[in-house]
Scaffold this motif. Structure first.
Motif, mmCIF file in Angstrom:
data_model
loop_
_atom_site.group_PDB
_atom_site.id
_atom_site.type_symbol
_atom_site.label_atom_id
_atom_site.label_comp_id
_atom_site.label_asym_id
_atom_site.label_seq_id
_atom_site.Cartn_x
_atom_site.Cartn_y
_atom_site.Cartn_z
ATOM 1 N N LYS A 65 45.616 22.742 46.883
ATOM 2 C CA LYS A 65 44.250 23.075 46.493
ATOM 3 C C LYS A 65 43.519 21.814 46.054
ATOM 4 N N ASN A 68 43.927 19.448 42.337
ATOM 5 C CA ASN A 68 45.075 19.759 41.484
ATOM 6 C C ASN A 68 46.341 19.805 42.330
ATOM 7 N N ARG A 69 47.464 20.041 41.672
ATOM 8 C CA ARG A 69 48.740 20.049 42.371
ATOM 9 C C ARG A 69 49.158 21.453 42.796
ATOM 10 N N GLN A 70 48.353 22.443 42.530
ATOM 11 C CA GLN A 70 48.670 23.798 42.945
ATOM 12 C C GLN A 70 48.506 23.926 44.457
ATOM 13 N N SER A 71 49.182 24.914 45.005
ATOM 14 C CA SER A 71 49.085 25.113 46.455
ATOM 15 C C SER A 71 48.793 26.562 46.783
ATOM 16 N N THR A 72 48.275 26.773 47.956
ATOM 17 C CA THR A 72 48.069 28.101 48.517
ATOM 18 C C THR A 72 48.687 28.098 49.907
ATOM 19 N N SER A 132 57.803 20.634 42.624
ATOM 20 C CA SER A 132 58.254 22.030 42.610
ATOM 21 C C SER A 132 59.626 22.156 41.962
#
Length: 318
Positions: A65, A68-72, A132
């Protein structure tokens, strides 16, 4: 695996659409994914820009995303071998699950692949794995990618050098017709658009396709509690299966009209009985119906039924 078992299995999986917080995409996705490369190859074989041999690479490919380091995750990552293009395929089973931010993210990815190449997707994958707590699962994902390309004698260099990305959505018909954002994708398909003929596992696919059609495309207001679009977006009363539209035509005759895209009565006369039996039909009241209609794409209910009866009589005689 018997046809009856497959039908009951799909019915069981799709029942969850009517329950809160149940994501049916997660239930039917793996089953659909098994057929997907063949389905897309057959469905888009005549498409001027998207035809070609589709190859499945992996499900649930992660995208970082913004900021940031978040993912989808993309539901399915494929490769069009003839077009040398990566393909994001997003599956939706309800209108309410459409996410405009997600669609925008896919459009940005399409632009970025064209400018930079797709190597950044693999770099982002490494970055996601690094941060992760389940790093080993990303090794499995990378193995799927390698094996996916190896199946048609390619490797990850093919992905790194790729500068074409196509975004395809597979959604209920109601969402396809009402959501403006979907017009910005390379292609939006409803379940009724999917080919009826595959080279492999054709009988099994026919059962699964039919099971998907009735709850997802035939009568959306019955299965989807999300707000309905304004009437200007919809030009029909409801959808019906072949047997249902025959019953309606028998009861109401010329009081209703039946949608038959790309030619109306002329196209109907060129169709065979098997094609008609596999379709889902739009219908509306002949007087005071919804929206605007192109007269050439609609047939009076009594005329539709008359032609169907001719075809059915001919099939019995054969």
């Amino acid at each position: 695996m018997t046809e009856d078992f497959l039908r009951q299995l799909m019915e069981h999986l799709l029942q969850g659409r009517q329950l809160p917080k149940v994501q049916v995409e997660r239930s039917v996705g793996p089953i659909l994914g098994f057929f997907l490369e063949d389905v897309l190859t057959a469905t888009l074989k005549d498409d001027e820009f998207l035809s070609g041999r589709y190859r499945m690479l992996c499900p649930e490919f992660p995208l970082i995303k913004e900021n940031n380091r978040q993912s989808t995750n993309i539901d399915f990552l494929l490769y069009n071998e003839d077009r040398q293009a990566l393909v994001f395929l997003e599956l939706k089973t309800t209108s309410s699950s459409f996410d405009s931010n997600q669609a925008r993210r896919y459009r940005i990815s399409r632009i970025r692949v064209r400018k930079e190449g797709a190597s950044y997707l693999l770099k982002d994958l490494d970055n996601i794995q690094t941060h992760s707590s389940e790093s080993g699962k990303y090794d499995t994902l990378k193995s799927l990618l390698v094996n996916g390309f190896n199946r048609f004698h390619r490797d990850l260099e093919t992905m790194k050098k790729c500068r074409h990305l196509h975004v395809i959505y597979l959604v209920p018909a109601q969402l396809k017709e009402s959501e403006e954002e979907l017009r910005k994708m390379n292609k939006t398909l409803s379940f009724d658009d999917l080919s009826t003929e595959l080279h492999r596992f054709n009988r099994e696919w026919a059962t699964i396709r039919k099971a998907l059609l009735l709850p997802l495309d035939s009568n959306p207001e019955q299965f989807d509690s999300s707000p309905q679009p304004e009437s200007g977006h919809i030009n029909f009363k409801a959808r019906a299966s072949f047997d249902e539209i025959k019953t309606l035509c028998s009861k109401l005759g010329a009081q209703i009209v039946v949608g038959f895209t790309w030619g109306g009565e002329t196209a109907l006369m060129r169709a065979d009985l098997k094609q008609l039996q596999q379709r889902i039909y739009k219908w509306d009241h002949a007087m005071g119906g919804n929206g605007k209609k192109l007269p050439n794409n609609w047939i009076a209910g009594n005329k539709f039924l008359d032609y169907v009866k001719i075809l059915e009589a001919a099939s019995v005689a054969d």
